[in-house]
Design a protein around this motif. Sequence first.
Motif, mmCIF file in Angstrom:
data_model
loop_
_atom_site.group_PDB
_atom_site.id
_atom_site.type_symbol
_atom_site.label_atom_id
_atom_site.label_comp_id
_atom_site.label_asym_id
_atom_site.label_seq_id
_atom_site.Cartn_x
_atom_site.Cartn_y
_atom_site.Cartn_z
ATOM 1 N N ARG A 112 -11.222 -1.348 -5.628
ATOM 2 C CA ARG A 112 -10.078 -2.237 -5.481
ATOM 3 C C ARG A 112 -10.372 -3.362 -4.507
ATOM 4 O O ARG A 112 -11.086 -3.172 -3.525
ATOM 5 C CB ARG A 112 -8.884 -1.433 -4.972
ATOM 6 N N TRP A 131 1.640 1.703 -3.626
ATOM 7 C CA TRP A 131 0.383 1.954 -4.345
ATOM 8 C C TRP A 131 -0.124 3.371 -4.078
ATOM 9 O O TRP A 131 -0.461 4.108 -5.003
ATOM 10 C CB TRP A 131 -0.667 0.925 -3.918
ATOM 11 N N ASP A 132 -0.167 3.760 -2.802
ATOM 12 C CA ASP A 132 -0.707 5.074 -2.434
ATOM 13 C C ASP A 132 0.100 6.214 -3.038
ATOM 14 O O ASP A 132 -0.461 7.251 -3.406
ATOM 15 C CB ASP A 132 -0.773 5.220 -0.918
ATOM 16 N N ALA A 133 1.413 6.047 -3.165
ATOM 17 C CA ALA A 133 2.252 7.077 -3.783
ATOM 18 C C ALA A 133 2.042 7.144 -5.291
ATOM 19 O O ALA A 133 2.281 8.185 -5.915
ATOM 20 C CB ALA A 133 3.727 6.796 -3.474
ATOM 21 N N TRP A 134 1.568 6.056 -5.885
ATOM 22 C CA TRP A 134 1.396 5.966 -7.345
ATOM 23 C C TRP A 134 0.038 6.472 -7.808
ATOM 24 O O TRP A 134 -0.076 7.083 -8.862
ATOM 25 C CB TRP A 134 1.598 4.505 -7.768
ATOM 26 N N VAL A 135 -1.010 6.219 -7.032
ATOM 27 C CA VAL A 135 -2.367 6.595 -7.448
ATOM 28 C C VAL A 135 -2.541 8.103 -7.290
ATOM 29 O O VAL A 135 -2.353 8.641 -6.201
ATOM 30 C CB VAL A 135 -3.430 5.840 -6.614
ATOM 31 N N ALA A 193 -8.562 7.187 -7.153
ATOM 32 C CA ALA A 193 -8.475 5.819 -6.624
ATOM 33 C C ALA A 193 -9.566 4.947 -7.240
ATOM 34 O O ALA A 193 -10.741 5.318 -7.234
ATOM 35 C CB ALA A 193 -8.616 5.830 -5.103
ATOM 36 N N THR A 244 -8.055 -6.528 -2.502
ATOM 37 C CA THR A 244 -6.737 -7.113 -2.238
ATOM 38 C C THR A 244 -6.962 -8.416 -1.499
ATOM 39 O O THR A 244 -7.672 -8.446 -0.495
ATOM 40 C CB THR A 244 -5.871 -6.161 -1.388
ATOM 41 N N ALA A 257 -4.162 11.617 -6.578
ATOM 42 C CA ALA A 257 -5.231 12.055 -5.677
ATOM 43 C C ALA A 257 -6.532 12.220 -6.460
ATOM 44 O O ALA A 257 -6.548 12.790 -7.557
ATOM 45 C CB ALA A 257 -4.844 13.367 -5.006
ATOM 46 N N ASN A 273 0.810 -1.219 0.000
ATOM 47 C CA ASN A 273 0.000 0.000 0.000
ATOM 48 C C ASN A 273 0.843 1.269 0.000
ATOM 49 O O ASN A 273 0.444 2.274 -0.589
ATOM 50 C CB ASN A 273 -0.938 0.020 1.208
ATOM 51 N N ALA A 274 2.001 1.254 0.640
ATOM 52 C CA ALA A 274 2.863 2.440 0.652
ATOM 53 C C ALA A 274 3.266 2.823 -0.774
ATOM 54 O O ALA A 274 3.262 4.005 -1.136
ATOM 55 C CB ALA A 274 4.093 2.185 1.516
#
Length: 117
Positions: free
Chosen positions: A94, A82-86, A91, A96, A88, A79-80
């Motif tokens: 999803r 993923w969250d930086a890639w998506v 989202a 998991t 704002a 998630n660290a």
Amino acid sequence: MSITRLHAGPRMSQAVIHGDTVYLAGQVADQAKGQSVGEQTREILAAINRLLGEAGSDKTKIVSATIYLADIATFAEMNAVWDAWVPAGHAPARATVEAKLAAPAYTVEIACIAARG
């Protein structure tokens, strides 16, 4: 309506375009195979960027993603990245799940569906 297949092999295509929808096969990290979940996730997301670009889409148009983890205990590490890639506000829906993947060296697999245009 036509169907276009990108990087088609005998068993699967890496991407299939039908109308304004792009379906990506589950992506795994070939270069980072055996490395950390974070490294594998970074490689997979770069591959998703490339495939979506080839299909006329991008990560802001992903509507659904399914993430498979060999060990759900690595959820926060994945998630660290993923969250930086998506971006704002973009989202996707999803899911998991923990799953046994194709080979022990693979710890993450990500499949997604995106819009085009």
